[in-house]
Design an enzyme around this catalytic site. Structure first.
Site, mmCIF file in Angstrom:
data_model
loop_
_atom_site.group_PDB
_atom_site.id
_atom_site.type_symbol
_atom_site.label_atom_id
_atom_site.label_comp_id
_atom_site.label_asym_id
_atom_site.label_seq_id
_atom_site.Cartn_x
_atom_site.Cartn_y
_atom_site.Cartn_z
ATOM 1 N N CYS A 39 0.872 -1.174 0.000
ATOM 2 C CA CYS A 39 0.000 0.000 0.000
ATOM 3 C C CYS A 39 0.911 1.227 0.000
ATOM 4 C CB CYS A 39 -1.001 -0.017 1.163
ATOM 5 S SG CYS A 39 -0.299 0.125 2.819
ATOM 6 N N ARG A 76 -3.361 -0.827 5.294
ATOM 7 C CA ARG A 76 -3.907 -1.901 4.463
ATOM 8 C C ARG A 76 -2.959 -3.076 4.267
ATOM 9 N NH1 ARG A 76 -5.133 1.823 -0.476
ATOM 10 N NH2 ARG A 76 -3.230 2.742 0.376
ATOM 11 N N ASP A 102 -7.816 3.603 1.228
ATOM 12 C CA ASP A 102 -7.033 3.872 2.427
ATOM 13 C C ASP A 102 -7.943 4.420 3.538
ATOM 14 O OD1 ASP A 102 -5.078 4.491 4.290
ATOM 15 O OD2 ASP A 102 -3.810 5.555 2.855
#
Length: 157
Positions: A10, A16, A127
Site C-alpha cells: 500500500c 492496508r 485507504d
C-alpha cells in the site's frame, strides 16, 4: 521445497498492507500451511519506515483476533525479483509498482487485491487513514474476503 512468497503493498505500509499480511498469515496458520509460504508487506513511500501499523488499524485488528506486529518498510527494487506475487491495494499502488518493474516478468507478478474478492465487490481497497472506525472495519472485511480468495488461488481449492 521453495516457499511461495507474497508481498502486499500500500502507500505507507501502516494500514492496508500490514492488515492483509496479518490476515493471510493467520489463515495460513489456521490451515497449517504457514510453512509453505513467506508473507510480507511494504509501502511505496518510506514516510512511516520503522513504525508499527497505525494504532487504529491495530485496535480494529485486535478486536477480530489479529495481532499486527509488522514494522513498516518501503518496497525495494529487489522485491520485484524475490517475491512470487506482489499485491497492490489500489490503482495508485498498482501504477507505482508497475513503474518499478524493469521486466515483463516483474510486471507479471503484480496483482490487485480486490481481484481476489469472493463475496464483496470493490475496485480498490481504499485507504482508511483519514476515515473513521467504519472505514477501518470495512477495509478489514474487504481484506478478509480477498485473502480467502487469494488462499484459494494459492492452494488450488
Amino acid at each position: 521445497m521453495k516457499k511461495k512468497s507474497i508481498l502486499f503493498v500500500c502507500l505507507g505500509n501502516i494500514c492496508r498492507s500490514p492488515m492483509a499480511e496479518g490476515i493471510l498469515k493467520h489463515m495460513l496458520f489456521e490451515r497449517n500451511l504457514h510453512k509453505q509460504f513467506y508473507v510480507d508487506s511494504a509501502g511505496l513511500l518510506s514516510y512511516h519506515q520503522g513504525a508499527l501499523p497505525d494504532s487504529r488499524m491495530r485496535f480494529h485488528a485486535s478486536q477480530r483476533g489479529f495481532h499486527l506486529t509488522h514494522i513498516s518498510r518501503p518496497v525495494k527494487s529487489e522485491d520485484l525479483d524475490n517475491f512470487d506475487m506482489i499485491i497492490g491495494m489500489d490503482n495508485q499502488n498498482i501504477q507505482g509498482l508497475k513503474s518499478l518493474a524493469d521486466t515483463k516478468e516483474q510486471e507479471a507478478k503484480i496483482f490487485r487485491m480486490t481481484d481476489f474478492c469472493i463475496n464483496m465487490k470493490a475496485k480498490e481497497v481504499l485507504d482508511p487513514y483519514y476515515g473513521g472506525p467504519e472505514d477501518f472495519e470495512y477495509v478489514i472485511d474487504l481484506l478478509e474476503d480477498a485473502c480467502e480468495g487469494l488462499l484459494k488461488v494459492l492452494v488450488g481449492s
